[in-house]
Design a protein around this motif. Structure first.
Motif, PDB file in Angstrom:
ATOM      1  N   ALA A   1       0.840  -1.203   0.000  1.00  0.00           N
ATOM      2  CA  ALA A   1       0.000   0.000   0.000  1.00  0.00           C
ATOM      3  C   ALA A   1       0.873   1.250   0.000  1.00  0.00           C
ATOM      4  O   ALA A   1       0.631   2.193  -0.759  1.00  0.00           O
ATOM      5  N   ILE A   2       1.904   1.247   0.839  1.00  0.00           N
ATOM      6  CA  ILE A   2       2.802   2.401   0.904  1.00  0.00           C
ATOM      7  C   ILE A   2       3.563   2.549  -0.410  1.00  0.00           C
ATOM      8  O   ILE A   2       3.783   3.668  -0.896  1.00  0.00           O
ATOM      9  N   SER A   3       3.958   1.439  -1.003  1.00  0.00           N
ATOM     10  CA  SER A   3       4.668   1.494  -2.285  1.00  0.00           C
ATOM     11  C   SER A   3       3.800   2.147  -3.357  1.00  0.00           C
ATOM     12  O   SER A   3       4.285   2.923  -4.189  1.00  0.00           O
ATOM     13  N   ALA A   4       2.508   1.848  -3.331  1.00  0.00           N
ATOM     14  CA  ALA A   4       1.594   2.433  -4.310  1.00  0.00           C
ATOM     15  C   ALA A   4       1.504   3.943  -4.126  1.00  0.00           C
ATOM     16  O   ALA A   4       1.484   4.705  -5.101  1.00  0.00           O
ATOM     17  N   VAL A   5       1.449   4.399  -2.866  1.00  0.00           N
ATOM     18  CA  VAL A   5       1.406   5.840  -2.599  1.00  0.00           C
ATOM     19  C   VAL A   5       2.718   6.486  -3.028  1.00  0.00           C
ATOM     20  O   VAL A   5       2.734   7.604  -3.561  1.00  0.00           O
ATOM     21  N   MET A   6       3.828   5.797  -2.812  1.00  0.00           N
ATOM     22  CA  MET A   6       5.129   6.309  -3.257  1.00  0.00           C
ATOM     23  C   MET A   6       5.128   6.549  -4.762  1.00  0.00           C
ATOM     24  O   MET A   6       5.661   7.559  -5.252  1.00  0.00           O
ATOM     25  N   GLU A   7       4.555   5.621  -5.504  1.00  0.00           N
ATOM     26  CA  GLU A   7       4.502   5.768  -6.963  1.00  0.00           C
ATOM     27  C   GLU A   7       3.708   7.009  -7.358  1.00  0.00           C
ATOM     28  O   GLU A   7       4.076   7.735  -8.284  1.00  0.00           O
ATOM     29  N   LEU A   8       2.613   7.261  -6.648  1.00  0.00           N
ATOM     30  CA  LEU A   8       1.797   8.446  -6.932  1.00  0.00           C
ATOM     31  C   LEU A   8       2.581   9.716  -6.627  1.00  0.00           C
ATOM     32  O   LEU A   8       2.572  10.672  -7.413  1.00  0.00           O
TER      33      LEU A   8
END
Length: 220
Positions: free
Chosen positions: A81-88
């Motif tokens: 989940a955090i990785s996805a936010v990092m991508e954004l």
């Protein structure tokens, strides 16, 4: 980042440094936003009305909301989940937001993305998220009482094509649709177009010709 819940936690100082750098990026991103963005109303219009970087950002925002919601609510995988936010966040740093915010929808799209970042991280970093939420001008709206963001289905379609709608070979409309849409979906979308229906005018349809990813011709 946190490991999956089924794994034991192994202390790693590099992970602490990485988390600190990531939080700093988010902090700078929010603090450096111009007032035109902070005062804007989040954009909640159709994705196909946006172009260029704004469309990319809007689509990425809603793809991230869907993934984080699934990772947290269904799988309990906080690390992904955090990785996805990092991508954004990385996308926001890579796009030309200075130019994008000068367009009519720019401030709203950018604010939607930033607010989504804060809300999606709020269960993990509630105190930092609360400070950033107020920085965006939400002093009177508690972050804790703000609903979890929801994603738009139309924003999840990242590969679209422009279809020309014809009636007896003459241009009567245009619409964007998922590039993988089947012929029946393309036909139904064309027949639902108000201008196309006006030219058909209740006359019987002899046949409908679909040229994939290009046009649909309604013969009456």
């Amino acid at each position: 980042m946190q490991p999956p819940p089924e794994r034991d936690l192994e202390w790693n100082e590099q992970g602490v440094d990485g988390s600190f750098r990531f939080l700093n990026r988010i902090w700078r991103l929010v603090q450096d936003l111009p007032e035109t963005v902070k005062d804007a109303t989040p954009y909640d219009g159709p994705a196909n009305e946006l172009d260029g970087d704004l469309k990319k950002l809007f689509q990425k925002t809603h793809l991230t909301i869907k993934k984080v919601s699934n990772d947290i609510e269904e799988r309990f995988h906080f690390n992904t989940a955090i990785s996805a936010v990092m991508e954004l966040v990385n996308m926001m740093y890579s796009l030309d937001l200075e130019s994008a915010r000068k367009t009519s929808d720019g401030p709203g799209v950018i604010k939607t993305a930033v607010e989504s970042v804060i809300l999606l991280l709020s269960p993990i970093i509630p105190h930092v998220a609360g400070e950033l939420w107020e920085t965006l001008g939400n002093e009177n709206d508690s972050l804790a009482s703000t609903p979890w963001p929801t994603f738009r289905e139309d924003a999840l379609i990242t590969d679209t094509c422009l279809i020309v709608a014809q009636v007896n070979g003459k241009l009567r409309g245009k619409f964007h649709i998922d590039a993988n849409a089947d012929d029946e979906t393309i036909k139904a979308t064309a027949l639902a177009d108000e201008n196309v229906r006006r030219f058909i005018d209740d006359r019987p349809i002899k046949k409908i010709i679909v040229v994939k990813k290009k046009l649909v011709n309604i013969v009456i």
